[in-house]
Scaffold this active site. Structure first.
Site, PDB file in Angstrom:
ATOM      1  N   ARG A 197     -25.032  -2.311   7.156  1.00 36.97           N
ATOM      2  CA  ARG A 197     -24.723  -3.733   6.978  1.00 36.97           C
ATOM      3  C   ARG A 197     -24.933  -4.526   8.269  1.00 36.97           C
ATOM      4  O   ARG A 197     -24.798  -5.747   8.270  1.00 36.97           O
ATOM      5  CB  ARG A 197     -23.283  -3.885   6.483  1.00 36.97           C
ATOM      6  CG  ARG A 197     -23.068  -3.239   5.128  1.00 36.97           C
ATOM      7  CD  ARG A 197     -21.691  -3.484   4.586  1.00 36.97           C
ATOM      8  NE  ARG A 197     -20.660  -2.699   5.241  1.00 36.97           N
ATOM      9  CZ  ARG A 197     -19.458  -2.466   4.730  1.00 36.97           C
ATOM     10  NH1 ARG A 197     -19.145  -2.982   3.552  1.00 36.97           N
ATOM     11  NH2 ARG A 197     -18.572  -1.748   5.364  1.00 36.97           N
ATOM     12  N   LYS A 209       0.850  -1.186   0.000  1.00 37.33           N
ATOM     13  CA  LYS A 209       0.000   0.000   0.000  1.00 37.33           C
ATOM     14  C   LYS A 209       0.888   1.239   0.000  1.00 37.33           C
ATOM     15  O   LYS A 209       1.815   1.352   0.797  1.00 37.33           O
ATOM     16  CB  LYS A 209      -0.901  -0.019   1.234  1.00 37.33           C
ATOM     17  CG  LYS A 209      -2.057   0.967   1.177  1.00 37.33           C
ATOM     18  CD  LYS A 209      -3.062   0.693   2.287  1.00 37.33           C
ATOM     19  CE  LYS A 209      -4.239   1.651   2.200  1.00 37.33           C
ATOM     20  NZ  LYS A 209      -5.251   1.362   3.221  1.00 37.33           N
ATOM     21  N   GLU A 242     -19.034  -5.260  10.083  1.00 38.69           N
ATOM     22  CA  GLU A 242     -19.932  -4.468  10.925  1.00 38.69           C
ATOM     23  C   GLU A 242     -20.976  -5.319  11.631  1.00 38.69           C
ATOM     24  O   GLU A 242     -21.268  -5.110  12.816  1.00 38.69           O
ATOM     25  CB  GLU A 242     -20.621  -3.384  10.083  1.00 38.69           C
ATOM     26  CG  GLU A 242     -19.711  -2.266   9.635  1.00 38.69           C
ATOM     27  CD  GLU A 242     -18.847  -2.611   8.438  1.00 38.69           C
ATOM     28  OE1 GLU A 242     -17.936  -1.828   8.118  1.00 38.69           O
ATOM     29  OE2 GLU A 242     -19.074  -3.689   7.819  1.00 38.69           O
TER      30      GLU A 242
END
Length: 630
Positions: free
Chosen positions: A403, A287, A375
């Site tokens: 969600r 990343k 979640e």
């Protein structure tokens, strides 16, 4: 200067232009594309580190596949800036995330190259499988690729998709962009599994040759293929002394390989392109690749704001007298409460820095949990903790809490468990647009029994609401607050119990009653102050409701005696505060006129919060105009 810097990129407007390059030129193109993103985002802020990590994957995909006819389904839109630039949007990329400009994440409404929406995480495999099955049913010739990464494999939907991929005839390719990261460093068993996963190189070479030989001889029908895959997996286990979870699900696994070796990725994609059956290509990436500051601190450089390309110095406001961000008030207050209440624990689904749960994690790591991009699990995990006597504060971004809806109902509310759900980024969030606006929480939570729903006007209110939520017998308690800064510089205050279901009158009046919920009430206060300064003679009452559920019926009774009621909320009009007021009036046989100010029955685009409030009509000026209409 630009011509010299971008000798290849300047000639690429579509993937068709990209295909004209030789494979040996692709590393140079990747370097140019990476530099272009860094320079653009240094002045036009966006999501930097994730897109830098996927450059080689992006270039290879568009080089090998015939997009947009072939479908590339991105997972987590943070990865896709390179994709946007290569698909005809380089000239307008400077409008990215700006009002009426390029959307913050891929969307089919913006470009045919964007095959699916991907603001949130973990949906790529399911969507790609649907596309692949549709292609088969329609007897079309089309390749479908899902690119999943940035920690999205920890999401439950990704595993549901994988389970279906393994049992439904399809030829999709899943590319696992494994950077060991989500926004914060990824956590959990999947991370550890991916770190240790390995494949025997000799075995891979033999398998490629054998599969090609079998395919040429017509021995790769569905029935035969499943049997051969099972044999293949058994041989793999014998050679490498392990079996991975993907091959255990009859998904052909290849990797891991270097995700920044673009020429090798092209070679692999060409070999996998026409291979039958579901396949996974595992690529290790970094990343922030190619920009040293981002490589060293990927979380900080996820969305760094403006910065100096040469020095890596980020632009930080020098005004130390600004009010704090609501998220920081949450984080500091949670730590204060946890120091006094040993039952308190903190939970976040992959956003400890973004929601400031990191403050508790640093001081009390054993009492703070990052559960990954999950979640629904975060709420049920919190419910399990609460069932055994602890008091969890579960912090979820409002849009992401959608969600976890079933978990809130089934696992927390039914049992009235003491779970405190803190919804960060509630209301309009700005440049991240419709996938991230916390527009619906008031409306979708209000019908659920056993919930308390609160929204603070300012930082003092947030602290007292958090204090109240952790007191005995409060049940499942929801606190929603906006993204960004509050209004108080002296935000540290003594916390006190705030009576549940009790609002407050900020200003007495008898002509118009304005009922606001949450921080949007500060716009109401400013509007009323300006009207007075301008000589408005209306007697205007202003009530800070504090709670949507239970709602303060005494305030509603007082407000009903005015000539008119105006409700103001930073959420959808349908189902929120305004709807609750209208329902109460109807139930009590009252006909006081009500104007409901809130978000429309439409998805709100991206732009600054100020711009969007003006567009939807909940800013100071629109509130002034509505009050004065009497």
């Amino acid at each position: 200067m630009e011509q010299e810097k971008y000798t290849l990129l300047n000639d690429i407007n579509t993937p068709a232009d990209l295909k004209k390059l030789k494979v040996d030129q692709l590393p140079t193109l990747c370097k140019e594309l990476r530099q272009d993103i860094v320079e653009e985002l240094s002045v036009n802020p966006g999501h930097l580190a994730s897109s830098l990590g996927t450059i080689e994957i992006t270039v290879a995909l568009h080089y090998v596949y015939d997009t947009p006819h072939d479908r590339i389904v991105w997972d987590v839109g943070h990865q896709a800036y390179g994709h946007k630039i290569l698909t005809g949007r380089r000239d307008t990329f400077n409008t990215n995330r700006k009002l009426h400009g390029l959307r913050p994440f891929p969307s089919p409404e913006e470009s045919d190259y964007d095959s699916f929406i991907c603001g949130h995480a973990s949906n790529s495999i399911s969507a790609a499988l649907g596309m692949a099955v549709a292609t088969e049913l329609k007897k079309e010739e089309r390749h479908v690729v899902a690119v999943i990464g940035d920690g999205a494999m920890s999401g439950g939907l990704a595993f549901e998709g994988l389970n279906n991929v393994s049992s439904t005839p399809n030829d999709i390719l899943i590319i696992l962009n494994d950077n060991n990261m989500s926004i914060d460093r990824s956590v959990g068993g999947m991370k550890q599994y991916l770190l240790s996963l390995n494949t025997n190189e000799t075995y891979n070479k033999v398998r490629f040759k054998v599969s090609k030989w079998l395919n040429k001889r017509g021995m790769m029908s569905d029935d035969r293929r499943h049997g051969l895959i099972r044999l293949n997996n058994a041989l793999k286990s014998a050679i490498s002394h392990q079996q991975n979870v993907f091959e255990g699900m009859n998904i052909r696994y290849f990797g891991p390989f270097d995700g920044h070796d673009v020429k090798n990725i092209v070679r692999l994609l060409r070999q996998l392109k026409n291979m039958k059956g579901p396949k996974m290509l595992h690529l290790h990436t970094t990343k922030g690749k190619g920009y040293k500051p981002a490589e060293k601190a990927a979380t900080t450089w996820h969305a760094p704001g403006k910065f100096d390309v040469q020095t890596g110095e980020r632009s930080v406001s020098s005004d130390n007298n600004q009010p704090p961000k609501f998220q920081d008030v949450f984080g500091e207050t949670l730590l204060e409460l946890a120091e006094k209440n040993e039952k308190i624990v903190g939970i976040t689904p992959a956003m400890p820095t973004g929601c400031s749960m990191s403050i508790l994690m640093e001081k009390m790591p054993e009492r703070a949990f990052d559960v990954g991009i999950a979640e629904g699990h975060s709420v049920t995990f919190a419910a399990g903790l609460a069932k055994e006597g602890l008091l969890p504060f579960c912090n979820i971004y409002s849009a992401f809490a959608q969600r976890a809806y079933d978990n809130i109902i089934h696992d927390a509310a039914i049992l009235q468990l003491p779970v405190v759900i803190c919804l960060d980024r509630a209301g309009l969030v700005g440049e991240d647009g419709p996938t991230h606006h916390g527009a619906f929480d008031l409306a979708y939570l209000r019908p659920i029994p056993n919930l308390t729903i609160a929204a603070p006007l300012d930082e003092h209110e947030l602290r007292s609401m958090m204090y109240t939520a952790q007191l005995p017998d409060k049940g499942t308690f929801v606190i929603r607050y906006p993204r960004g800064r509050g209004v108080l510089t002296d935000w540290r205050c003594e916390m006190k119990e705030m009576e549940v279901g009790k609002g407050r009158c900020l200003r007495q009046g008898h002509d118009v009653a304005v009922l606001s919920l949450g921080a949007i009430g500060n716009e109401v206060t400013a509007a009323i102050d300006e009207l007075r300064e301008e000589g408005c003679t209306l007697s205007i009452a202003h009530y800070d409701m504090r709670y949507l559920k239970p709602i303060d019926e005494n305030i509603l009774d007082e407000a009903s005696r005015c000539q008119r009621i105006i409700t103001v909320e930073d959420g959808v009009r349908n189902g929120g505060l305004g709807s609750a007021v209208v329902e109460w009036l109807s139930d009590h046989g009252l006909n006081t006129p009500v104007c409901r100010m809130g978000l429309p029955d439409a998805f709100v685009e991206h732009g600054t919060v100020a711009e969007l409030r003006d567009i939807v009509g909940i800013d100071k000026q629109h509130i002034k105009n509505e009050i004065a209409r009497l």
